[in-house]
Design a protein around this motif. Structure first.
Motif, PDB file in Angstrom:
ATOM      1  N   MET A   1      -8.270  29.002 -56.988  1.00 28.93           N
ATOM      2  CA  MET A   1      -8.470  27.433 -57.050  1.00 28.93           C
ATOM      3  C   MET A   1      -7.033  27.090 -57.653  1.00 28.93           C
ATOM      4  SD  MET A   1     -10.961  25.660 -59.532  1.00 28.93           S
ATOM      5  CE  MET A   1     -12.311  26.184 -58.654  1.00 28.93           C
ATOM      6  N   ASN A   2      -6.449  26.040 -56.720  1.00 25.42           N
ATOM      7  CA  ASN A   2      -5.112  25.664 -57.396  1.00 25.42           C
ATOM      8  C   ASN A   2      -5.286  24.566 -58.692  1.00 25.42           C
ATOM      9  OD1 ASN A   2      -5.647  22.700 -56.720  1.00 25.42           O
ATOM     10  ND2 ASN A   2      -5.046  23.288 -54.551  1.00 25.42           N
ATOM     11  N   ARG A   3      -4.033  24.437 -59.236  1.00 20.75           N
ATOM     12  CA  ARG A   3      -4.095  23.719 -60.385  1.00 20.75           C
ATOM     13  C   ARG A   3      -4.558  22.391 -60.434  1.00 20.75           C
ATOM     14  NH1 ARG A   3       1.368  22.512 -64.107  1.00 20.75           N
ATOM     15  NH2 ARG A   3       0.280  21.164 -65.690  1.00 20.75           N
ATOM     16  N   ARG A   4      -4.294  21.679 -59.225  1.00 17.62           N
ATOM     17  CA  ARG A   4      -4.947  20.414 -59.264  1.00 17.62           C
ATOM     18  C   ARG A   4      -6.726  20.243 -59.054  1.00 17.62           C
ATOM     19  NH1 ARG A   4      -4.293  14.899 -59.941  1.00 17.62           N
ATOM     20  NH2 ARG A   4      -5.304  13.687 -58.021  1.00 17.62           N
ATOM     21  N   VAL A   5      -6.989  21.248 -58.495  1.00 19.92           N
ATOM     22  CA  VAL A   5      -8.627  21.409 -58.353  1.00 19.92           C
ATOM     23  C   VAL A   5      -9.286  21.436 -59.657  1.00 19.92           C
ATOM     24  CG1 VAL A   5     -10.501  22.471 -57.151  1.00 19.92           C
ATOM     25  CG2 VAL A   5      -8.531  21.725 -55.854  1.00 19.92           C
ATOM     26  N   THR A   6      -8.530  22.646 -60.400  1.00 20.59           N
ATOM     27  CA  THR A   6      -8.924  22.998 -61.536  1.00 20.59           C
ATOM     28  C   THR A   6      -8.861  21.861 -62.711  1.00 20.59           C
ATOM     29  OG1 THR A   6      -8.123  25.220 -61.290  1.00 20.59           O
ATOM     30  CG2 THR A   6      -8.525  24.605 -63.454  1.00 20.59           C
ATOM     31  N   THR A   7      -7.821  21.147 -62.471  1.00 25.18           N
ATOM     32  CA  THR A   7      -7.540  20.061 -63.559  1.00 25.18           C
ATOM     33  C   THR A   7      -8.884  18.950 -63.457  1.00 25.18           C
ATOM     34  OG1 THR A   7      -5.398  20.373 -63.526  1.00 25.18           O
ATOM     35  CG2 THR A   7      -6.356  18.059 -64.190  1.00 25.18           C
ATOM     36  N   ILE A   8      -9.139  18.670 -61.935  1.00 21.59           N
ATOM     37  CA  ILE A   8      -9.918  17.850 -61.742  1.00 21.59           C
ATOM     38  C   ILE A   8     -11.455  18.356 -62.287  1.00 21.59           C
ATOM     39  CG2 ILE A   8     -11.449  16.690 -59.805  1.00 21.59           C
ATOM     40  CD1 ILE A   8      -8.659  16.356 -58.295  1.00 21.59           C
ATOM     41  N   VAL A   9     -11.784  19.468 -61.836  1.00 22.96           N
ATOM     42  CA  VAL A   9     -13.144  20.172 -62.398  1.00 22.96           C
ATOM     43  C   VAL A   9     -13.253  20.292 -63.811  1.00 22.96           C
ATOM     44  CG1 VAL A   9     -14.390  22.252 -62.598  1.00 22.96           C
ATOM     45  CG2 VAL A   9     -13.081  21.512 -60.300  1.00 22.96           C
ATOM     46  N   VAL A  10     -12.178  20.498 -64.460  1.00 22.71           N
ATOM     47  CA  VAL A  10     -12.307  20.522 -66.265  1.00 22.71           C
ATOM     48  C   VAL A  10     -12.383  18.993 -66.528  1.00 22.71           C
ATOM     49  CG1 VAL A  10     -10.962  20.836 -68.111  1.00 22.71           C
ATOM     50  CG2 VAL A  10     -10.943  22.640 -66.216  1.00 22.71           C
ATOM     51  N   ALA A  11     -11.649  18.016 -66.039  1.00 24.85           N
ATOM     52  CA  ALA A  11     -11.849  16.766 -66.235  1.00 24.85           C
ATOM     53  C   ALA A  11     -13.241  16.292 -66.152  1.00 24.85           C
ATOM     54  CB  ALA A  11     -10.824  15.834 -65.714  1.00 24.85           C
TER      55      ALA A  11
ATOM     56  N   GLU B   1      -1.244  18.659 -71.692  1.00 26.12           N
ATOM     57  CA  GLU B   1      -0.742  18.402 -70.496  1.00 26.12           C
ATOM     58  C   GLU B   1      -1.178  19.337 -69.393  1.00 26.12           C
ATOM     59  OE1 GLU B   1       4.005  18.722 -68.767  1.00 26.12           O
ATOM     60  OE2 GLU B   1       3.549  19.007 -70.993  1.00 26.12           O
ATOM     61  N   GLN B   2      -1.731  20.600 -69.490  1.00 28.33           N
ATOM     62  CA  GLN B   2      -2.441  21.281 -68.627  1.00 28.33           C
ATOM     63  C   GLN B   2      -3.498  20.797 -67.714  1.00 28.33           C
ATOM     64  OE1 GLN B   2      -3.945  24.765 -70.265  1.00 28.33           O
ATOM     65  NE2 GLN B   2      -4.527  25.976 -68.210  1.00 28.33           N
ATOM     66  N   TYR B   3      -4.190  19.892 -68.521  1.00 27.62           N
ATOM     67  CA  TYR B   3      -5.077  19.334 -67.784  1.00 27.62           C
ATOM     68  C   TYR B   3      -5.369  17.930 -67.530  1.00 27.62           C
ATOM     69  CZ  TYR B   3      -7.217  23.693 -69.272  1.00 27.62           C
ATOM     70  OH  TYR B   3      -7.601  25.184 -69.273  1.00 27.62           O
ATOM     71  N   LEU B   4      -3.953  17.306 -67.963  1.00 27.73           N
ATOM     72  CA  LEU B   4      -3.910  15.740 -67.932  1.00 27.73           C
ATOM     73  C   LEU B   4      -3.308  15.378 -66.414  1.00 27.73           C
ATOM     74  CD1 LEU B   4      -3.913  13.173 -69.709  1.00 27.73           C
ATOM     75  CD2 LEU B   4      -1.344  13.581 -70.010  1.00 27.73           C
ATOM     76  N   TYR B   5      -4.169  14.455 -65.833  1.00 25.70           N
ATOM     77  CA  TYR B   5      -3.473  13.908 -64.698  1.00 25.70           C
ATOM     78  C   TYR B   5      -3.723  12.277 -64.525  1.00 25.70           C
ATOM     79  CZ  TYR B   5      -8.370  13.930 -63.426  1.00 25.70           C
ATOM     80  OH  TYR B   5      -9.607  13.651 -63.265  1.00 25.70           O
ATOM     81  N   PRO B   6      -2.940  11.802 -63.723  1.00 28.89           N
ATOM     82  CA  PRO B   6      -2.872  10.365 -63.577  1.00 28.89           C
ATOM     83  C   PRO B   6      -4.275   9.806 -63.071  1.00 28.89           C
ATOM     84  CG  PRO B   6      -0.968  11.272 -62.642  1.00 28.89           C
ATOM     85  CD  PRO B   6      -1.706  12.268 -62.786  1.00 28.89           C
ATOM     86  N   THR B   7      -4.830   8.724 -63.587  1.00 30.81           N
ATOM     87  CA  THR B   7      -5.900   7.916 -63.161  1.00 30.81           C
ATOM     88  C   THR B   7      -5.756   6.458 -63.318  1.00 30.81           C
ATOM     89  OG1 THR B   7      -6.873   7.754 -65.348  1.00 30.81           O
ATOM     90  CG2 THR B   7      -7.355  10.019 -64.037  1.00 30.81           C
TER      91      THR B   7
END
Length: 266
Positions: A1-11, A147-153
């Motif tokens: 699972m790539n970082r982007r997908v992991t980030t979305i799942v965790v969020a 930052e590890q799980y932060l992504y723009p929304t």
């Protein structure tokens, strides 16, 4: 699972857990709505925080030539030359809300649509009627999402703290796809109606209930990629509504920008 997908799942897991707290609390605690319908309202929640709970609505704000109720004349003057050049190439049809993207605050505060605030220990939930979305505001002053799980929304990443009777909300991690005002907001004859934002935008909001039926909101916006200095909104005055739940206002992407611009009279 790539970082982007992991980030979305965790969020998604974090958001789901917070909503579980909200829903569980709503089913067990009707104190705020009972107080509102009874014509009285407690100054504090049962756990001792200032009580902002309720359905609130402000008069719509904006700007037309010679009339500016949202301080947009000042905002327009703050855009950098590069931002201004880009704004000249765009129009109201490029506003993401014309494609049903939700407007972030502070823009959402000036549209004149109801918002609902629900509080539980450690959290405030802000739900908007137009472009139905929710915001989860941790009120303990905890740091932003790591930052590890932060992504723009569209709505950004929020954390909040109490300063006396004021809820101060710090918001970062926007996706830069929103606008700070509407396409029909044109304070001067030369205005384009384009109010750009970037991923560097940082918003600090202040929510304060001044009496049983009045809630005040104001925000300070920084965007070093686009603005030469910070912009501050005027105070937006929300009034309590005699209801305890907001409705749903649907937006249909298939209707297209022309449909929504026609409804605005643009």
């Amino acid at each position: 699972m790539n970082r982007r997908v992991t980030t979305i799942v965790v969020a998604a897991v974090i958001a789901g857990a917070a909503l579980f707290v909200f829903l569980r609390g709503t089913s067990n605690d009707n104190e705020a709505s009972d107080a509102s319908s009874a014509g009285s309202f407690a100054a504090q929640t049962s756990w001792g925080e200032p009580n902002l709970t309720g359905v609130w609505k402000a008069e719509p704000l904006g700007a037309r030539t010679g009339r500016d109720t949202f301080n947009l004349t000042e905002l327009e003057a703050l855009y950098t030359p590069d931002a201004r050049a880009r704004m000249q190439t765009l129009s109201a049809k490029d506003d993401p809300t014309m494609r049903c993207a939700p407007p972030a605050f502070p823009r959402a505060a000036m549209l004149g649509h109801p918002v609902q605030i629900v509080q539980r220990p450690g959290f405030a939930f802000v739900l908007t009627e137009a472009y139905p979305v929710f915001r989860i505001l941790p009120t303990t002053g905890r740091p932003h999402t790591s930052e590890q799980y932060l992504y723009p929304t569209h709505m950004g990443d929020s954390t909040a703290r109490w300063e006396g009777d004021t809820l101060v909300v710090d918001v970062i991690a926007f996706n830069g796809e929103g606008c700070l005002a509407s396409g029909d907001d044109k304070p001067t004859g030369a205005s384009t109606g384009v109010w750009l934002t970037s991923p560097s935008m940082h918003v600090v909001e202040r929510w304060r209930r001044v009496d049983a039926d009045t809630l005040e909101y104001r925000a300070t916006v920084e965007d070093p990629q686009l603005l030469t200095k910070s912009w501050e909104t005027p105070i937006v005055t929300f009034k309590r509504q005699p209801i305890d739940v907001i409705a749903e206002a649907l937006c249909r992407p298939e209707d297209g920008p022309e449909t929504y611009l026609a409804r605005l009279g643009s």
